[in-house]
Design a protein around this motif. Structure first.
Motif, PDB file in Angstrom:
ATOM      1  N   GLU A 208      -9.621  -2.444   7.676  1.00 44.53           N
ATOM      2  CA  GLU A 208      -8.534  -1.502   7.963  1.00 44.53           C
ATOM      3  C   GLU A 208      -8.039  -1.736   9.390  1.00 44.53           C
ATOM      4  O   GLU A 208      -8.814  -1.636  10.339  1.00 44.53           O
TER       5      GLU A 208
ATOM      6  N   HIS B 197      -8.216  12.100   0.540  1.00 45.41           N
ATOM      7  CA  HIS B 197      -9.345  12.942   0.950  1.00 45.41           C
ATOM      8  C   HIS B 197      -9.144  14.418   0.567  1.00 45.41           C
ATOM      9  O   HIS B 197     -10.112  15.165   0.469  1.00 45.41           O
TER      10      HIS B 197
ATOM     11  N   PHE C  85       0.879  -1.167   0.000  1.00 44.37           N
ATOM     12  CA  PHE C  85       0.000   0.000   0.000  1.00 44.37           C
ATOM     13  C   PHE C  85       0.922   1.224   0.000  1.00 44.37           C
ATOM     14  O   PHE C  85       1.932   1.237   0.720  1.00 44.37           O
TER      15      PHE C  85
ATOM     16  N   GLU D 107      -1.682  12.138   6.240  1.00 45.39           N
ATOM     17  CA  GLU D 107      -2.514  12.507   5.086  1.00 45.39           C
ATOM     18  C   GLU D 107      -3.805  13.226   5.496  1.00 45.39           C
ATOM     19  O   GLU D 107      -4.569  13.656   4.652  1.00 45.39           O
ATOM     20  N   TRP D 108      -4.008  13.385   6.796  1.00 44.28           N
ATOM     21  CA  TRP D 108      -5.267  13.968   7.280  1.00 44.28           C
ATOM     22  C   TRP D 108      -5.129  15.423   7.720  1.00 44.28           C
ATOM     23  O   TRP D 108      -6.051  15.997   8.278  1.00 44.28           O
TER      24      TRP D 108
ATOM     25  N   ASP E  15     -12.296   4.550  -0.603  1.00 49.68           N
ATOM     26  CA  ASP E  15     -12.269   4.926   0.815  1.00 49.68           C
ATOM     27  C   ASP E  15     -13.094   6.204   0.967  1.00 49.68           C
ATOM     28  O   ASP E  15     -13.252   6.971   0.014  1.00 49.68           O
TER      29      ASP E  15
ATOM     30  N   TRP F   2      -9.610   0.669  -4.978  1.00 48.76           N
ATOM     31  CA  TRP F   2      -9.729   0.580  -3.512  1.00 48.76           C
ATOM     32  C   TRP F   2     -10.377   1.886  -3.052  1.00 48.76           C
ATOM     33  O   TRP F   2      -9.707   2.913  -2.928  1.00 48.76           O
TER      34      TRP F   2
ATOM     35  N   HIS G 279     -16.431   0.163   5.830  1.00 47.12           N
ATOM     36  CA  HIS G 279     -16.602  -0.418   7.173  1.00 47.12           C
ATOM     37  C   HIS G 279     -17.945  -1.106   7.353  1.00 47.12           C
ATOM     38  O   HIS G 279     -18.418  -1.266   8.475  1.00 47.12           O
TER      39      HIS G 279
ATOM     40  N   PHE H 123     -14.012   0.997  14.296  1.00 47.27           N
ATOM     41  CA  PHE H 123     -14.818   1.330  13.118  1.00 47.27           C
ATOM     42  C   PHE H 123     -15.139   0.124  12.235  1.00 47.27           C
ATOM     43  O   PHE H 123     -15.770   0.280  11.205  1.00 47.27           O
TER      44      PHE H 123
ATOM     45  N   TRP I  92     -17.651   6.351   4.224  1.00 50.23           N
ATOM     46  CA  TRP I  92     -18.106   6.454   5.619  1.00 50.23           C
ATOM     47  C   TRP I  92     -18.362   7.912   6.025  1.00 50.23           C
ATOM     48  O   TRP I  92     -19.007   8.175   7.029  1.00 50.23           O
TER      49      TRP I  92
ATOM     50  N   HIS J 294       0.836   5.422   0.406  1.00 46.57           N
ATOM     51  CA  HIS J 294       0.167   6.702   0.630  1.00 46.57           C
ATOM     52  C   HIS J 294       1.160   7.806   0.302  1.00 46.57           C
ATOM     53  O   HIS J 294       2.153   7.998   1.014  1.00 46.57           O
TER      54      HIS J 294
ATOM     55  N   ASN K 281     -13.647   0.653   1.476  1.00 41.70           N
ATOM     56  CA  ASN K 281     -13.366   0.697   2.919  1.00 41.70           C
ATOM     57  C   ASN K 281     -14.476   1.460   3.642  1.00 41.70           C
ATOM     58  O   ASN K 281     -14.225   2.418   4.358  1.00 41.70           O
TER      59      ASN K 281
ATOM     60  N   THR L 259     -16.825  15.164   7.948  1.00 41.57           N
ATOM     61  CA  THR L 259     -15.542  15.886   7.928  1.00 41.57           C
ATOM     62  C   THR L 259     -15.563  16.993   6.879  1.00 41.57           C
ATOM     63  O   THR L 259     -16.527  17.133   6.129  1.00 41.57           O
TER      64      THR L 259
ATOM     65  N   TRP M 192      -0.196   6.408   7.849  1.00 44.75           N
ATOM     66  CA  TRP M 192      -0.344   6.018   6.433  1.00 44.75           C
ATOM     67  C   TRP M 192       0.546   6.924   5.591  1.00 44.75           C
ATOM     68  O   TRP M 192       1.484   6.472   4.962  1.00 44.75           O
TER      69      TRP M 192
HETATM   70  O1  H79 Z   1      -6.069   6.220   3.854  1.00 41.48           O
HETATM   71  C1  H79 Z   1      -5.938   5.855   5.188  1.00 41.48           C
HETATM   72  C2  H79 Z   1      -6.633   6.812   6.096  1.00 41.48           C
HETATM   73  O2  H79 Z   1      -6.351   8.150   5.802  1.00 41.48           O
HETATM   74  C3  H79 Z   1      -8.068   6.476   5.840  1.00 41.48           C
HETATM   75  N1  H79 Z   1      -8.072   5.071   5.475  1.00 41.48           N
HETATM   76  C4  H79 Z   1      -6.712   4.609   5.492  1.00 41.48           C
HETATM   77  C5  H79 Z   1      -6.486   3.479   4.533  1.00 41.48           C
HETATM   78  C6  H79 Z   1      -8.845   6.715   7.017  1.00 41.48           C
HETATM   79  N2  H79 Z   1      -9.676   7.656   7.106  1.00 41.48           N
HETATM   80  N3  H79 Z   1     -10.240   7.610   8.273  1.00 41.48           N
HETATM   81  N4  H79 Z   1      -9.746   6.634   8.927  1.00 41.48           N
HETATM   82  C7  H79 Z   1      -8.864   6.037   8.188  1.00 41.48           C
HETATM   83  C8  H79 Z   1     -10.159   6.315  10.257  1.00 41.48           C
HETATM   84  C9  H79 Z   1     -11.629   6.338  10.239  1.00 41.48           C
HETATM   85  C10 H79 Z   1     -12.252   6.961  11.230  1.00 41.48           C
HETATM   86  C11 H79 Z   1     -13.672   6.912  11.272  1.00 41.48           C
HETATM   87 FE1  H79 Z   1     -14.785   8.500  11.678  1.00 41.48          FE
HETATM   88  C12 H79 Z   1     -14.398   6.635  12.410  1.00 41.48           C
HETATM   89  C13 H79 Z   1     -14.552   7.109  10.213  1.00 41.48           C
HETATM   90  C14 H79 Z   1     -15.846   7.079  10.716  1.00 41.48           C
HETATM   91  C15 H79 Z   1     -15.759   6.787  12.096  1.00 41.48           C
HETATM   92  C16 H79 Z   1     -13.967   9.915  12.927  1.00 41.48           C
HETATM   93  C17 H79 Z   1     -15.365  10.063  12.837  1.00 41.48           C
HETATM   94  C18 H79 Z   1     -13.466  10.099  11.651  1.00 41.48           C
HETATM   95  C19 H79 Z   1     -14.525  10.366  10.833  1.00 41.48           C
HETATM   96  C20 H79 Z   1     -15.674  10.345  11.557  1.00 41.48           C
END
Ligand code: H79
Length: 443
Positions: free
Chosen positions: A259, A114, A52, A65-66, A213, A211, A246, A270, A216, A54, A244, A174, A291
């Motif tokens: 994940e 994202h 993988f 990445e966030w 993502d 893939w 969930h 999650f 959610w 990133h 992904n 978000t 990541w």
């Molecule tokens: O790419 C990597 C991460 O940036 C992405 N997935 C992996 C592969 C990722 N994004 N979020 N997450 C992983 C964690 C998820 C958190 C969550 Fe929520 C909990 C999603 C929904 C519940 C907190 C509340 C964050 C968003 C809302």
């Protein structure tokens, strides 16, 4: 034959570039995978181990990445970031060779995370690596060319969630602090997304999988999944679709992913809503705690832990997708390279007990797992101190048991309702004692 189907599909995709995909979309409701897709699923299950990656303009700031969301950073300020993305040391040939030397059979790279930034040349938005960075080259295209050259499959990660697009509206959980107007056209966003997927599936040769993502972020929105998945399968029938989100898989998905959890585990919180489906499975995990590249993250897992993760995933019938987050200059940090090299030594020696296998007949336990291929069962002893290991009965009579590392015989005795193995001692640094058992053939 397989090649022919694929190239015909590609040709029809190019011909129908401006036509609607509605007929395929309707068929997705009762999704029936094509023969090419089923063949690809088998390939995927045999492959077992993927890389993988990133990598994006966020890598420049070395904080994962966030960070657009977590700091947060306004869209206008974030737009300065591509100006500093100039990975002069990016060597896609070396990346692919590194994955192959670790024993990985496919690469899954972030084509758009994202932050909405396309790491490929997109005609649909200039928010992309070619138009906005001093580097100016198509990163996905460069990697795709090397993957095809070196014979490894390329999957693309694509975030349905988008913190950049004004049309990603109404917003979900978000992306509220990016300074975007409180208006937008959701259908236009979905058209844009499908358009970018069409670009990815028509410009870079065979794509092993998509893939997804971020769904959610807006779990109850109408994502037109049937249309999007139908488009992908129409363009390249063998491309495996996974998401992904969930949740349990939706129609049109070809594999199920977890994940930071093995299938059925709920350590992250999650994955609570998803069970384990009959689709091919994959579990994704980081090598440290991040990541995307994070300059302060030195919390690396040991090679032994990573081997155990690969083995446990295989024992639970899942692939292991192991992440790296390359640096903004294009290099992969030495700690990652070291672990991947050590993993390569292990997969070279023990690979027959992983590749091409399926989860074994005995349920996983704290002691280890089993994998199987035909009438061969591999008992992977990961955590067991005593010499005698008692297991539930094998499905058929055991003909022989040998240690994989040197072929020496392993004593065993069949007892009522089970099997007792007399294990040889582990060698120094031996992570997994693998016992190869030949069972009576089922025929
Ligand atoms: O790419 C990597 C991460 O940036 C992405 N997935 C992996 C592969 C990722 N994004 N979020 N997450 C992983 C964690 C998820 C958190 C969550 Fe929520 C909990 C999603 C929904 C519940 C907190 C509340 C964050 C968003 C809302």
């Amino acid at each position: 034959m397989y090649q022919r189907v694929r190239s015909l599909a590609l040709a029809s995709a190019i011909l129908s570039a401006s036509t609607s995909v509605a007929p395929t979309a309707r068929a997705q409701g009762s999704y029936t995978p094509t023969a090419a897709n089923l063949k690809a699923r088998t390939w995927f299950q045999d492959a077992k181990f993927g890389m993988f990656i990133h990598w994006g303009v966020y890598s420049v700031l070395g904080d994962g990445e966030w960070l657009m969301e977590t700091r947060p950073i306004h869209r206008t300020d974030y737009s300065k970031l591509p100006n500093f993305f100039n990975p002069t040391k990016f060597d896609p040939g070396a990346w692919v060779a590194l994955a192959k030397s670790a024993g990985m059979k496919y690469i899954t790279i972030t084509s758009k995370h994202h932050d909405g930034f396309a790491m490929f040349e997109s005609k649909l938005s200039d928010w992309n690596v070619v138009a906005r960075t001093p580097y100016g080259k198509d990163v996905i295209g460069m990697l795709a060319a090397e993957c095809h050259k070196q014979g490894i499959k390329l999957f693309v990660y694509y975030s349905q969630l988008d913190w950049h697009s004004t049309d990603y509206f109404p917003r979900g959980r978000t992306g509220h602090a990016t300074g975007r107007p409180e208006t937008g056209n959701w259908d236009a966003y979905l058209n844009f997304m499908d358009g970018q997927l069409r670009e990815l599936l028509t410009s870079y040769g065979e794509i092993g999988g998509v893939w997804f993502d971020g769904m959610w972020d807006k779990p109850s929105a109408d994502w037109h999944l049937e249309r999007t998945y139908g488009l992908i399968h129409q363009l390249q029938p063998q491309t495996l679709v996974g998401s992904n989100h969930h949740k349990n898989p939706f129609p049109g998905e070809d594999f199920q992913m977890f994940e930071k959890d093995l299938p059925g585990q709920h350590t992250t919180g999650f994955n609570a809503d998803q069970g384990v489906s009959a689709l091919p499975l994959e579990t994704a995990e980081t090598m440290n705690d991040s990541w995307g590249f994070r300059i302060t993250d030195d919390h690396y897992k040991s090679t032994a832990d990573l081997i155990r993760y690969l083995v446990r995933a295989a024992g639970m019938n899942a692939n292991f997708l192991l992440n790296i987050g390359p640096m903004p200059n294009g290099e992969i940090q030495p700690e990652f390279i070291q672990r991947l090299t050590e993993l390569g030594k292990w997969t070279k020696k023990y690979g027959e007990s992983i590749y091409g296998t399926r989860g074994g007949p005995i349920a996983a336990g704290p002691w280890g797992v089993t994998t199987q291929r035909g009438s061969t069962v591999y008992v992977h002893v990961l955590d067991w101190n005593g010499p005698l290991l008692g297991l539930p009965a094998m499905p058929r009579e055991v003909r022989s048991a040998k240690l994989l590392r040197d072929g020496s015989s392993v004593e065993f005795s069949t007892v009522k309702g089970g099997l007792v193995l007399n294990l040889p001692e582990a060698q120094r640094d031996e992570v997994d004692r693998v016992i190869v058992m030949e069972l009576e053939s089922s025929k």
